[in-house]
Design a protein around this motif. Sequence first.
Motif, PDB file in Angstrom:
ATOM      1  N   HIS A 115      10.913  -0.526  -2.902  1.00 18.90           N
ATOM      2  CA  HIS A 115      10.652   0.777  -3.512  1.00 18.90           C
ATOM      3  C   HIS A 115       9.481   1.450  -2.834  1.00 18.90           C
ATOM      4  N   SER A 116       9.522   2.780  -2.816  1.00 18.60           N
ATOM      5  CA  SER A 116       8.302   3.548  -2.726  1.00 18.60           C
ATOM      6  C   SER A 116       7.924   3.812  -4.176  1.00 18.60           C
ATOM      7  N   THR A 117       6.853   3.187  -4.650  1.00 16.75           N
ATOM      8  CA  THR A 117       6.435   3.419  -6.039  1.00 16.75           C
ATOM      9  C   THR A 117       5.709   4.755  -6.169  1.00 16.75           C
ATOM     10  N   SER A 118       5.473   5.400  -5.005  1.00 18.11           N
ATOM     11  CA  SER A 118       4.815   6.725  -4.989  1.00 18.11           C
ATOM     12  C   SER A 118       5.651   7.783  -5.714  1.00 18.11           C
ATOM     13  N   LYS A 119       6.922   7.505  -5.938  1.00 17.71           N
ATOM     14  CA  LYS A 119       7.819   8.494  -6.523  1.00 17.71           C
ATOM     15  C   LYS A 119       7.890   8.284  -8.037  1.00 17.71           C
ATOM     16  N   TYR A 120       9.087   8.038  -8.605  1.00 19.48           N
ATOM     17  CA  TYR A 120       9.213   8.004 -10.065  1.00 19.48           C
ATOM     18  C   TYR A 120       8.370   6.913 -10.728  1.00 19.48           C
ATOM     19  N   THR A 136      20.216  -0.443   2.997  1.00 20.92           N
ATOM     20  CA  THR A 136      20.697   0.862   2.553  1.00 20.92           C
ATOM     21  C   THR A 136      19.837   1.361   1.389  1.00 20.92           C
ATOM     22  N   GLU A 137      20.115   2.583   0.935  1.00 25.53           N
ATOM     23  CA  GLU A 137      19.426   3.135  -0.230  1.00 25.53           C
ATOM     24  C   GLU A 137      20.447   3.335  -1.344  1.00 25.53           C
ATOM     25  N   THR A 138      20.083   2.980  -2.564  1.00 24.51           N
ATOM     26  CA  THR A 138      20.978   3.163  -3.706  1.00 24.51           C
ATOM     27  C   THR A 138      21.434   4.619  -3.758  1.00 24.51           C
ATOM     28  N   ALA A 192      20.353   8.085  -1.746  1.00 18.57           N
ATOM     29  CA  ALA A 192      19.561   8.418  -0.555  1.00 18.57           C
ATOM     30  C   ALA A 192      18.678   9.648  -0.755  1.00 18.57           C
ATOM     31  N   ASN A 193      17.477   9.562  -0.227  1.00 22.09           N
ATOM     32  CA  ASN A 193      16.547  10.683  -0.157  1.00 22.09           C
ATOM     33  C   ASN A 193      16.651  11.272   1.245  1.00 22.09           C
ATOM     34  N   PRO A 194      17.018  12.531   1.436  1.00 19.56           N
ATOM     35  CA  PRO A 194      17.238  13.569   0.435  1.00 19.56           C
ATOM     36  C   PRO A 194      18.717  13.916   0.224  1.00 19.56           C
ATOM     37  N   ILE A 253      19.391   7.491   5.071  1.00 16.59           N
ATOM     38  CA  ILE A 253      18.194   6.934   4.432  1.00 16.59           C
ATOM     39  C   ILE A 253      17.043   7.915   4.619  1.00 16.59           C
ATOM     40  N   TYR A 254      15.955   7.627   3.937  1.00 11.71           N
ATOM     41  CA  TYR A 254      14.738   8.431   4.008  1.00 11.71           C
ATOM     42  C   TYR A 254      14.280   8.575   5.472  1.00 11.71           C
ATOM     43  N   GLY A 255      13.849   9.789   5.851  1.00 20.21           N
ATOM     44  CA  GLY A 255      13.457  10.059   7.236  1.00 20.21           C
ATOM     45  C   GLY A 255      12.375   9.124   7.752  1.00 20.21           C
ATOM     46  N   SER A 285       0.809  -1.222   0.000  1.00 16.07           N
ATOM     47  CA  SER A 285       0.000   0.000   0.000  1.00 16.07           C
ATOM     48  C   SER A 285       0.841   1.270   0.000  1.00 16.07           C
ATOM     49  N   SER A 286       2.114   1.178   0.403  1.00 20.04           N
ATOM     50  CA  SER A 286       2.996   2.358   0.418  1.00 20.04           C
ATOM     51  C   SER A 286       4.433   1.878   0.475  1.00 20.04           C
ATOM     52  N   GLY A 287       5.359   2.815   0.323  1.00 14.64           N
ATOM     53  CA  GLY A 287       6.766   2.473   0.469  1.00 14.64           C
ATOM     54  C   GLY A 287       7.081   2.057   1.897  1.00 14.64           C
ATOM     55  N   GLN A 288       6.462   2.730   2.845  1.00 15.11           N
ATOM     56  CA  GLN A 288       6.669   2.372   4.252  1.00 15.11           C
ATOM     57  C   GLN A 288       6.230   0.929   4.507  1.00 15.11           C
ATOM     58  N   ALA A 289       5.104   0.552   3.895  1.00 14.93           N
ATOM     59  CA  ALA A 289       4.604  -0.823   4.060  1.00 14.93           C
ATOM     60  C   ALA A 289       5.590  -1.820   3.455  1.00 14.93           C
ATOM     61  N   LEU A 341      -0.132   6.326  -3.796  1.00 15.39           N
ATOM     62  CA  LEU A 341       0.881   5.785  -2.895  1.00 15.39           C
ATOM     63  C   LEU A 341       1.044   4.295  -3.191  1.00 15.39           C
ATOM     64  N   GLY A 342       2.260   3.820  -3.040  1.00 15.84           N
ATOM     65  CA  GLY A 342       2.473   2.389  -3.224  1.00 15.84           C
ATOM     66  C   GLY A 342       3.899   2.004  -2.914  1.00 15.84           C
ATOM     67  N   GLY A 343       4.107   0.720  -2.764  1.00 16.79           N
ATOM     68  CA  GLY A 343       5.460   0.199  -2.531  1.00 16.79           C
ATOM     69  C   GLY A 343       5.570  -1.177  -3.138  1.00 16.79           C
ATOM     70  N   ILE A 383      17.915  -3.348  -0.321  1.00 14.25           N
ATOM     71  CA  ILE A 383      18.183  -2.001  -0.845  1.00 14.25           C
ATOM     72  C   ILE A 383      16.902  -1.304  -1.243  1.00 14.25           C
ATOM     73  N   ASP A 384      16.770  -0.046  -0.798  1.00 14.84           N
ATOM     74  CA  ASP A 384      15.689   0.820  -1.249  1.00 14.84           C
ATOM     75  C   ASP A 384      16.181   1.518  -2.517  1.00 14.84           C
ATOM     76  N   ASN A 385      15.558   1.179  -3.640  1.00 12.93           N
ATOM     77  CA  ASN A 385      16.020   1.653  -4.952  1.00 12.93           C
ATOM     78  C   ASN A 385      15.068   2.720  -5.531  1.00 12.93           C
ATOM     79  N   THR A 386      14.344   3.406  -4.633  1.00 12.01           N
ATOM     80  CA  THR A 386      13.308   4.360  -5.055  1.00 12.01           C
ATOM     81  C   THR A 386      13.828   5.457  -5.977  1.00 12.01           C
ATOM     82  N   PHE A 387      14.914   6.129  -5.594  1.00  7.47           N
ATOM     83  CA  PHE A 387      15.360   7.306  -6.346  1.00  7.47           C
ATOM     84  C   PHE A 387      16.029   6.930  -7.674  1.00  7.47           C
ATOM     85  N   ALA A 388      16.765   5.826  -7.689  1.00 10.10           N
ATOM     86  CA  ALA A 388      17.460   5.440  -8.925  1.00 10.10           C
ATOM     87  C   ALA A 388      16.490   4.806  -9.921  1.00 10.10           C
TER      88      ALA A 388
HETATM   89  C1  LIG Z   1       9.017   8.275  -0.072  1.00  6.97           C
HETATM   90  C2  LIG Z   1      10.008   7.260   0.260  1.00  6.97           C
HETATM   91  C3  LIG Z   1       9.690   6.160   1.081  1.00  6.97           C
HETATM   92  C4  LIG Z   1       8.341   6.000   1.718  1.00  6.97           C
HETATM   93  O1  LIG Z   1       7.390   5.754   0.745  1.00  6.97           O
HETATM   94  P1  LIG Z   1       5.827   6.091   0.881  1.00  6.97           P
HETATM   95  O2  LIG Z   1       5.296   5.551  -0.391  1.00  6.97           O
HETATM   96  O3  LIG Z   1       5.711   7.571   1.050  1.00  6.97           O
HETATM   97  O4  LIG Z   1       5.350   5.338   2.080  1.00  6.97           O
HETATM   98  C5  LIG Z   1      10.671   5.211   1.309  1.00  6.97           C
HETATM   99  N1  LIG Z   1      11.899   5.328   0.781  1.00  6.97           N
HETATM  100  C6  LIG Z   1      12.244   6.380  -0.004  1.00  6.97           C
HETATM  101  C7  LIG Z   1      13.627   6.465  -0.555  1.00  6.97           C
HETATM  102  C8  LIG Z   1      11.320   7.377  -0.284  1.00  6.97           C
HETATM  103  O5  LIG Z   1      11.670   8.410  -1.058  1.00  6.97           O
END
Ligand SMILES: *Cc1c(COP(=O)(O)O)cnc(C)c1O
Length: 411
Positions: free
Chosen positions: A188-193, A137-139, A141-143, A93-95, A67-71, A201-203, A166-171
Amino acid sequence: MPKNGEARVLPIYQSTTYKYDSSEHVGKLFDLAESGFFYSRIANPTVDAVEQKIAALEGGIGAICTSSGQAASTLAVLNICNAGDHMISSAAIYGGTSNLFGVTMKKMGIEVTFVNPDASEMEIQDAFRENTKLVFTETLANPTLVVSDIEKFATLAHKNGVPLIIDNTFATPINCRPIEYGADIVVHSTSKYMDGHAVALGGVVVDSGNFNWDKGKFPGLTTPDESYHGMVYTRDCGKAAYLVKARVQLMRDLGLTPSPNNAFLLNLGLETLHLRMERHCSNALAVAKWLKINDKISWVNYPGLESNKYYPLSKKYMPNGTCGVISFGIKGGREAAVKFMDGLKLAAIVVHVADARTSVLHPASTTHRQLSDAQLVEAGVTPDLIRMSIGIEHVNDIIADLEQALACVPE
Ligand SMILES: *Cc1c(COP(=O)(O)O)cnc(C)c1O
């Protein structure tokens, strides 16, 4: 792929429920003796199609959308960590993830040690304990845009018999496929790119299928699950052990499920991800170079700049580009930053990052506004810091907007 005469576009199966002709058939589904859908908390055809697509993009054997990246991070960790266990995470890593690990998981009895991602192998090795179950780790890091040395983290994790997540959200998998460098699980947080339009929102959790769970550290995967009629995931599911457990045990119990409608929207985003990432990266690099030589700008942080500390690592792991997010400092500190932000016309002030539209945030006057200037510096967020998420508009329009907003800032 649709069959002859079926809808060309992924259909939305907006149904919690699936109808069968016999209870015997339903019994086989529960036994995992046959594959099929029975309740959308566990699996749904629209969500399933998106999971297969993301698994293919990342080079994994399968995926679970959440349901989200956090999930997704919650699922990835809880699948192999119990109360009394320990994990190691990069400090950059992401806050939200940092809070999840350091506060909420701590309350659940899971301890985390945050390490400096630039630390040497020997220093990070010191953080391992008998009960350490994973490295995270994150590929990119946000931010902070710190680039992780993925091979360093993978080597350390494997030497200690644990997987690298690995959280690969930003790359995104367009710019980096962490599994190719030794990552075992990708989230991933699919909520981003991936979504890219800031609509859903998604993950997702992707499994490489490469990690050998059978060495005694992960009894949840190698001993009978009494809540699932004695299934032993490694014995009964082979390479898919981690994913099957995550789905039939944790998705069943925690319900971190995405809606079919959101999966449909995510799929639309994925269809253009490769094109958008190219544009995000070329735009961001052009903007970063333009800012770097501007008199009113004191510093620019973008790993695609040759002068950046992480340029060599970014070239190794993301040779075609990093992402669209950059941060920079404006001369004149907090006051100048506010004037500049208020002057922007194309770029919108939002808390989100990584979608098609250029957006901007001044943490010192928004997300971090309760902190004094001294506290801000300590948090790594200087009062002059502006975070800009460069969109896919024409780069000349973005730069023209920056130019006219900077003209609002007194010399
Ligand atoms: C936004 C983000 C998350 C959290 O994702 P949500 O979809 O907002 O729950 C996790 N990791 C990274 C790197 C993010 O940018």
